[in-house]
Design a protein around this motif. Structure first.
Motif, PDB file in Angstrom:
ATOM      1  N   THR A  11      28.902 -55.540  46.725  1.00  0.00           N
ATOM      2  CA  THR A  11      29.388 -56.908  46.669  1.00  0.00           C
ATOM      3  C   THR A  11      29.397 -57.551  48.055  1.00  0.00           C
ATOM      4  O   THR A  11      29.414 -58.770  48.179  1.00  0.00           O
ATOM      5  N   GLY A  12      29.386 -56.714  49.109  1.00  0.00           N
ATOM      6  CA  GLY A  12      29.341 -57.255  50.464  1.00  0.00           C
ATOM      7  C   GLY A  12      30.601 -57.976  50.864  1.00  0.00           C
ATOM      8  O   GLY A  12      30.596 -58.792  51.769  1.00  0.00           O
ATOM      9  N   ARG A  13      31.730 -57.674  50.195  1.00  0.00           N
ATOM     10  CA  ARG A  13      32.962 -58.409  50.462  1.00  0.00           C
ATOM     11  C   ARG A  13      34.021 -57.468  50.997  1.00  0.00           C
ATOM     12  O   ARG A  13      34.174 -56.355  50.548  1.00  0.00           O
ATOM     13  N   ARG A  14      34.764 -57.953  51.944  1.00  0.00           N
ATOM     14  CA  ARG A  14      35.971 -57.256  52.381  1.00  0.00           C
ATOM     15  C   ARG A  14      37.126 -58.151  52.008  1.00  0.00           C
ATOM     16  O   ARG A  14      37.302 -59.218  52.586  1.00  0.00           O
ATOM     17  N   GLU A  15      37.893 -57.741  50.979  1.00  0.00           N
ATOM     18  CA  GLU A  15      38.949 -58.592  50.474  1.00  0.00           C
ATOM     19  C   GLU A  15      40.099 -58.700  51.477  1.00  0.00           C
ATOM     20  O   GLU A  15      40.250 -57.879  52.373  1.00  0.00           O
ATOM     21  N   GLN A  16      40.904 -59.714  51.318  1.00  0.00           N
ATOM     22  CA  GLN A  16      42.008 -59.940  52.228  1.00  0.00           C
ATOM     23  C   GLN A  16      42.982 -58.769  52.209  1.00  0.00           C
ATOM     24  O   GLN A  16      43.505 -58.365  53.238  1.00  0.00           O
ATOM     25  N   ASN A  17      43.226 -58.208  51.025  1.00  0.00           N
ATOM     26  CA  ASN A  17      44.218 -57.150  50.908  1.00  0.00           C
ATOM     27  C   ASN A  17      43.638 -55.811  50.489  1.00  0.00           C
ATOM     28  O   ASN A  17      44.315 -54.803  50.562  1.00  0.00           O
ATOM     29  N   LEU A  38      45.475 -53.644  45.771  1.00  0.00           N
ATOM     30  CA  LEU A  38      44.518 -54.088  44.753  1.00  0.00           C
ATOM     31  C   LEU A  38      45.118 -55.275  44.010  1.00  0.00           C
ATOM     32  O   LEU A  38      45.733 -55.155  42.961  1.00  0.00           O
ATOM     33  N   ASP A  39      44.937 -56.473  44.594  1.00  0.00           N
ATOM     34  CA  ASP A  39      45.465 -57.692  43.997  1.00  0.00           C
ATOM     35  C   ASP A  39      44.410 -58.303  43.091  1.00  0.00           C
ATOM     36  O   ASP A  39      43.422 -57.656  42.732  1.00  0.00           O
ATOM     37  N   THR A  40      44.577 -59.579  42.724  1.00  0.00           N
ATOM     38  CA  THR A  40      43.656 -60.221  41.782  1.00  0.00           C
ATOM     39  C   THR A  40      42.240 -60.315  42.339  1.00  0.00           C
ATOM     40  O   THR A  40      41.257 -60.022  41.651  1.00  0.00           O
ATOM     41  N   GLU A  41      42.108 -60.721  43.604  1.00  0.00           N
ATOM     42  CA  GLU A  41      40.779 -60.831  44.204  1.00  0.00           C
ATOM     43  C   GLU A  41      40.112 -59.471  44.315  1.00  0.00           C
ATOM     44  O   GLU A  41      38.927 -59.308  44.020  1.00  0.00           O
ATOM     45  N   GLY A  42      40.873 -58.483  44.770  1.00  0.00           N
ATOM     46  CA  GLY A  42      40.309 -57.141  44.879  1.00  0.00           C
ATOM     47  C   GLY A  42      39.897 -56.592  43.530  1.00  0.00           C
ATOM     48  O   GLY A  42      38.898 -55.888  43.413  1.00  0.00           O
ATOM     49  N   ALA A  44      38.801 -58.318  41.000  1.00  0.00           N
ATOM     50  CA  ALA A  44      37.538 -58.961  40.616  1.00  0.00           C
ATOM     51  C   ALA A  44      36.347 -58.276  41.288  1.00  0.00           C
ATOM     52  O   ALA A  44      35.314 -58.023  40.662  1.00  0.00           O
ATOM     53  N   ALA A  45      36.492 -57.970  42.577  1.00  0.00           N
ATOM     54  CA  ALA A  45      35.416 -57.286  43.288  1.00  0.00           C
ATOM     55  C   ALA A  45      35.192 -55.879  42.718  1.00  0.00           C
ATOM     56  O   ALA A  45      34.054 -55.425  42.574  1.00  0.00           O
ATOM     57  N   LEU A  46      36.283 -55.202  42.394  1.00  0.00           N
ATOM     58  CA  LEU A  46      36.157 -53.874  41.799  1.00  0.00           C
ATOM     59  C   LEU A  46      35.434 -53.944  40.464  1.00  0.00           C
ATOM     60  O   LEU A  46      34.601 -53.092  40.148  1.00  0.00           O
ATOM     61  N   GLU A  49      31.728 -54.223  41.013  1.00  0.00           N
ATOM     62  CA  GLU A  49      31.173 -52.950  41.480  1.00  0.00           C
ATOM     63  C   GLU A  49      31.068 -51.944  40.341  1.00  0.00           C
ATOM     64  O   GLU A  49      30.049 -51.267  40.179  1.00  0.00           O
ATOM     65  N   LEU A  50      32.108 -51.839  39.535  1.00  0.00           N
ATOM     66  CA  LEU A  50      32.089 -50.896  38.420  1.00  0.00           C
ATOM     67  C   LEU A  50      31.028 -51.272  37.397  1.00  0.00           C
ATOM     68  O   LEU A  50      30.321 -50.404  36.880  1.00  0.00           O
ATOM     69  N   ALA A  51      30.952 -52.566  37.098  1.00  0.00           N
ATOM     70  CA  ALA A  51      29.972 -53.013  36.101  1.00  0.00           C
ATOM     71  C   ALA A  51      28.563 -52.625  36.516  1.00  0.00           C
ATOM     72  O   ALA A  51      27.764 -52.131  35.714  1.00  0.00           O
TER      73      ALA A  51
END
Length: 413
Positions: A11-17, A38-42, A44-46, A49-51
């Motif tokens: 995903t190339g993202r580093r989430e805030q938390n 692992l908040d809401t944004e994290g 979504a990124a997870l 990645e899993l999908a």
């Protein structure tokens, strides 16, 4: 030897938390590592990645989730994991959990497509082709259904207490994660202190308050109120409330009075009261009881659905009679049914507690030692009245006392 696949996932993202990284272990294992909150944004990124990884899984490649770096897991994170792995119950994905709050969450609300492991070695040992697969997992034991590893000499009451503690800790952990995400306090300890203060000030059990935080709508833009314009509503008139102050705010007292009156009105040998907990998937949670063995209580501490009598009554919206536990084809095949008969219960009668707006607040179930047609007409009428009183009181309690506690959290966060 293991090595980092990249500084960040695809995903190339580093989430805030939360941070997601992937390590390759050997030639055929990808270890997806999560750290932080692992908040809401994290979440979504997870999910992305899993999908991607589960969609392209090959027989010669395996996925392991490493959650040892997570400080808190939000409800959104649990939902994402369950959504993406629930179809893998036959070939579950190993997940490494170390933090107590994470173990509690996955013990109480397990995702059927995950296999909990204590260490990376234990996770690798479960994979096909491993020399250790199918054997005893290395590393410390993880909690079982009781919420913690069994201890020599530990009795049924201890196991029941551990299960209740695990359920409580799981919901509190999710609530703390929401407070951290929403209000950004200095650290986790501040979030825990705030929950405790609100619980004590408004006399709301910590688990009940945490459940409300997890399930309540997000606050409005107003910083001074979570529910602006909410009117003060007096407690309903009820036979469950007595004394000069009626003790309507005392949840434990009201539930104890209810069970006492249920047993007296129906001449029952035992009784149980469940309330709906939205934070635990709208399951029924045992809140008060009388005359029930610890082994039975262990199995009905959290009821997710039929064939338990209380779950049937809730699903149908009407009373359910089990004239003989030993001949009921659904109950005899379950641990709940076997535990009921083992403690001497033969007949069960469950009734839903439905509020005036049609919502099921919980259920009341009575036990009799002899099989038969159930309570008499007058006893059923008395039980119906008590269930109605429970529903009206609990609806008021949720919308008044619990919301007052939420307002305290919002005002002081």
């Amino acid at each position: 030897m293991s090595q980092d696949e990249a500084a960040a996932p695809r995903t190339g993202r580093r989430e805030q938390n939360a941070t997601l990284t992937v390590r390759r272990v050997g030639d055929g294992v990808d270890v997806l590592c999560l750290s932080g909150v692992l908040d809401t944004e994290g979440a979504a990124a997870l999910g992305l990645e899993l999908a991607g990884r589960l969609r392209t899984t090959r027989p010669d490649r395996h996925l392991v989730l490493d959650l040892t770096g997570l400080r808190l897991v939000s409800a959104a994170g649990i939902q994402v994991l369950d959504t993406h792995v629930r179809h893998l119950s036959d070939t579950p994905v190993p997940v490494i959990v170390a933090a107590p709050h994470a173990r509690d969450i996955f013990t109480i609300a397990p995702a059927h497509g995950l296999l909990l492991c204590a260490t990376l070695d234990a996770a690798l040992a479960t994979l096909p082709g491993s020399a250790s697969s199918g054997g005893t997992l290395p590393g410390p034991a993880l909690p079982g259904p009781g919420g913690a590893p069994g201890t020599p000499g530990e009795g049924p009451e201890d196991i029941l207490g551990r299960r209740a503690e695990a359920r409580t800790n799981a919901v509190i952990g999710m609530a703390q994660g929401i407070i951290l995400e929403r209000y950004a306090p200095a650290d986790v300890r501040n979030a825990a202190d705030l929950l405790r203060q609100a619980s004590e000030r408004h006399d709301v059990p910590l688990r009940v308050l945490a459940s409300a935080i997890v399930t309540a709508p997000r606050p409005t833009a107003r910083p001074d109120a979570w529910f602006p314009g909410r009117p003060a509503v007096p407690p309903p008139r009820s036979r469950l409330l007595d004394g000069a102050d009626q003790r309507a705010h005392d949840r434990d007292h009201v539930l104890r009075v209810l069970v006492r009156d249920v047993v007296a009105a129906t001449d029952a040998d035992g009784a149980e009261v469940h309330l709906v907990d939205p934070a635990l998937g709208d399951s029924l949670v045992l809140e008060s009881h009388a005359g029930l063995g610890s082994a039975y209580r262990h199995h009905v501490a959290q009821v997710c659905g039929p064939p338990a009598a209380c779950a049937r009554a809730r699903l149908l919206g009407q009373p359910v009679l089990v004239a003989d536990v030993l001949t009921d084809p659904d109950l005899t095949a379950t641990v709940e049914g076997r535990a009921a008969s083992a403690m001497g219960s033969r007949a069960l009668y469950a009734i839903p507690a439905v509020s005036t707006d049609g919502a099921c607040e919980g259920t009341v179930t009575i036990h009799h030692a002899r099989p038969g047609p159930g309570p008499t007409h007058d006893q059923r009428a008395a039980l119906r009245t008590l269930a109605d009183d429970l529903a009206h009181w609990h609806a008021w309690y949720r919308r008044s006392v619990v919301l007052d506690a939420l307002e305290y959290v919002h005002a002081h966060a």
